[in-house]
Design an enzyme around this catalytic site. Structure first.
Site, PDB file in Angstrom:
ATOM      1  CG  HIS A  48       0.922 -23.420 -69.571  1.00 34.22           C
ATOM      2  ND1 HIS A  48       0.397 -22.798 -68.477  1.00 34.22           N
ATOM      3  CD2 HIS A  48      -0.108 -23.498 -70.454  1.00 34.22           C
ATOM      4  CE1 HIS A  48      -0.895 -22.540 -68.666  1.00 34.22           C
ATOM      5  NE2 HIS A  48      -1.220 -22.942 -69.866  1.00 34.22           N
ATOM      6  CE1 TYR A  85      -1.221 -26.022 -67.633  1.00 38.22           C
ATOM      7  CE2 TYR A  85      -2.745 -27.193 -66.207  1.00 38.22           C
ATOM      8  CZ  TYR A  85      -2.427 -26.081 -66.962  1.00 38.22           C
ATOM      9  OH  TYR A  85      -3.300 -25.045 -67.050  1.00 38.22           O
ATOM     10  CD  GLU A  97      -3.297 -26.205 -70.516  1.00 36.86           C
ATOM     11  OE1 GLU A  97      -2.841 -25.070 -70.703  1.00 36.86           O
ATOM     12  OE2 GLU A  97      -4.429 -26.423 -70.043  1.00 36.86           O
ATOM     13  CG  HIS A 107      -7.147 -19.154 -72.379  1.00 39.07           C
ATOM     14  ND1 HIS A 107      -7.787 -20.257 -72.865  1.00 39.07           N
ATOM     15  CD2 HIS A 107      -6.171 -19.634 -71.575  1.00 39.07           C
ATOM     16  CE1 HIS A 107      -7.239 -21.340 -72.360  1.00 39.07           C
ATOM     17  NE2 HIS A 107      -6.239 -20.994 -71.585  1.00 39.07           N
ATOM     18  CG  HIS A 112      -3.962 -21.396 -74.011  1.00 38.48           C
ATOM     19  ND1 HIS A 112      -4.688 -22.550 -74.162  1.00 38.48           N
ATOM     20  CD2 HIS A 112      -3.363 -21.509 -72.796  1.00 38.48           C
ATOM     21  CE1 HIS A 112      -4.541 -23.301 -73.092  1.00 38.48           C
ATOM     22  NE2 HIS A 112      -3.726 -22.710 -72.232  1.00 38.48           N
ATOM     23  CG  HIS A 158      -8.203 -25.809 -66.865  1.00 44.67           C
ATOM     24  ND1 HIS A 158      -7.197 -25.733 -65.950  1.00 44.67           N
ATOM     25  CD2 HIS A 158      -7.598 -25.932 -68.073  1.00 44.67           C
ATOM     26  CE1 HIS A 158      -6.031 -25.800 -66.583  1.00 44.67           C
ATOM     27  NE2 HIS A 158      -6.249 -25.946 -67.864  1.00 44.67           N
TER      28      HIS A 158
HETATM   29  C1  M3P Z   1      -4.734 -22.536 -67.767  1.00 40.77           C
HETATM   30  C2  M3P Z   1      -5.788 -22.589 -68.763  1.00 40.77           C
HETATM   31  C3  M3P Z   1      -2.863 -20.884 -63.540  1.00 40.77           C
HETATM   32  C4  M3P Z   1      -3.945 -21.255 -64.432  1.00 40.77           C
HETATM   33  C5  M3P Z   1      -3.810 -21.875 -65.606  1.00 40.77           C
HETATM   34  C6  M3P Z   1      -4.902 -22.093 -66.486  1.00 40.77           C
HETATM   35  C7  M3P Z   1      -1.450 -20.992 -63.925  1.00 40.77           C
HETATM   36  O1  M3P Z   1      -3.575 -22.949 -68.175  1.00 40.77           O
HETATM   37  O2  M3P Z   1      -5.526 -23.081 -69.852  1.00 40.77           O
HETATM   38  O3  M3P Z   1      -6.905 -22.130 -68.485  1.00 40.77           O
HETATM   39  O4  M3P Z   1      -3.130 -20.459 -62.453  1.00 40.77           O
HETATM   40 FE    FE Z   2      -3.367 -23.191 -70.247  1.00 44.22          FE
END
Ligand code: M3P
Ligand code: FE
Length: 304
Positions: A211, A252, A262, A197, A150, A243
């Site tokens: 990213h 990351y 990532e 996603h 993603h 997450h």
């Molecule tokens: C992810 C993900 C931010 C959240 C990033 C989340 C930049 O990268 O893979 O769910 O707030």
């Molecule tokens: Fe991500």
């Protein structure tokens, strides 16, 4: 008809040799083509010609990102829809790009250049189609992820961008972060995949790339990836951790020119009728990094 998935990300680098060394030896991608000013790379389990194009340019950053559509006729259909929304489109004809035929290009409301393509050269994965091994050769260098998963772009007006991706392009919202007034600060959107996603959009400057992420098959591979990154002196931004949003396990880190990468695994299975998950701003820390519960300023403010 519709949008299937992320196909490739196209970026600029001021040091093509350094970037190529990192993406082949540390990330462990396969170099599939090289022209005078560009290098094309893919992961070992990807069927398409490439998933990353790096082009020499003095300024690091995102050139464009490309999604694949399901049917040839979809290009004309999306051309009408995107134009009707008010975004001018253009066609890139067959022969102008390496590894693909005609595509449709336009600027999304948050300023990034997006491309839709159906005709992609299918060069196959590293395993072949006859009695394939379930694993890649054991001597692949670096992290060697099976595929790209993603990407995340920034937008000043997340809700406007989200509306474009959902209503015009037909992606499905899986998760969102809302501020105290109920405005979207971040959205997670899926194409035809069953992942939480294919693209996410989070508040930040228009045109920016936050990213892109490579899939790993499990947590043990994430742990090994951290060892590989640390061994090679790569700057880790956050993780290994988890997450809250998407539930994925993650690290990351930055490529040598400062583009954030990532690695990602886990997450949950999404069906077309899966209900949207909502996070409130006061829980954003856990949504981002569930163990640390931090809203890291470097994480939110650094982008290319
Ligand atoms: C992810 C993900 C931010 C959240 C990033 C989340 C930049 O990268 O893979 O769910 O707030
Ligand atoms: Fe991500």
């Amino acid at each position: 008809m519709g949008i299937l998935r992320l196909a490739h990300v196209d970026v600029r680098t001021p040091d093509l040799d350094l970037s190529t060394a990192y993406y082949t030896e540390v990330m462990g991608l396969q170099q599939v083509a090289r022209t005078e000013d560009a290098v094309y790379l893919k992961c070992w389990d990807e069927e398409d010609h490439h998933s990353l194009r790096m082009r020499y340019n003095p300024r690091t950053g995102l050139d464009s990102f490309t999604f694949r559509v399901e049917a040839e006729d979809d290009l004309a259909d999306f051309e009408n829809k995107v134009e009707a929304y008010g975004c001018p489109t253009s066609r890139v004809s067959r022969g102008e790009a390496v590894g693909q035929g005609e595509s449709l290009r336009f600027e999304v409301p948050s300023g990034q250049i997006m491309e839709l393509v159906w005709d992609i050269e299918k060069t196959g994965n590293l395993l072949g189609k006859h009695n394939p091994a379930p694993v890649p050769p054991p001597d692949l260098p670096g992290i060697a992820p099976p595929r790209m998963d993603h990407m995340l772009v920034n937008a000043e007006e997340v809700a406007e961008s989200a509306r474009f991706f959902m209503e015009v392009l037909g992606l499905r919202l899986t998760e969102q972060v809302l501020d105290g007034n109920g405005h979207q600060l971040g959205v997670w959107l899926a194409g035809r995949t069953n992942s939480p996603h294919d693209i996410a959009i989070v508040n930040g400057p228009n045109g920016a790339l936050h990213h892109w992420a490579y899939w790993l098959d499990d947590w043990d591979h994430v742990r090994k990836a951290a060892d590989t990154l640390a061994y090679n002196g790569v700057q880790i931004d956050q993780g290994p951790t988890r997450h809250g949003v998407t539930r994925g396990n993650t690290i990351y880190f930055f490529d040598p020119l400062g583009i954030r990468n990532e690695v990602f695994t886990g997450g949950y299975w999404v069906d077309p009728d899966t209900e949207i998950l909502t996070w409130t701003e006061d829980n954003f820390g856990k949504g981002l990094f569930y163990y640390e519960n931090v809203v890291s300023q470097r994480f939110l403010r650094m982008h290319t």
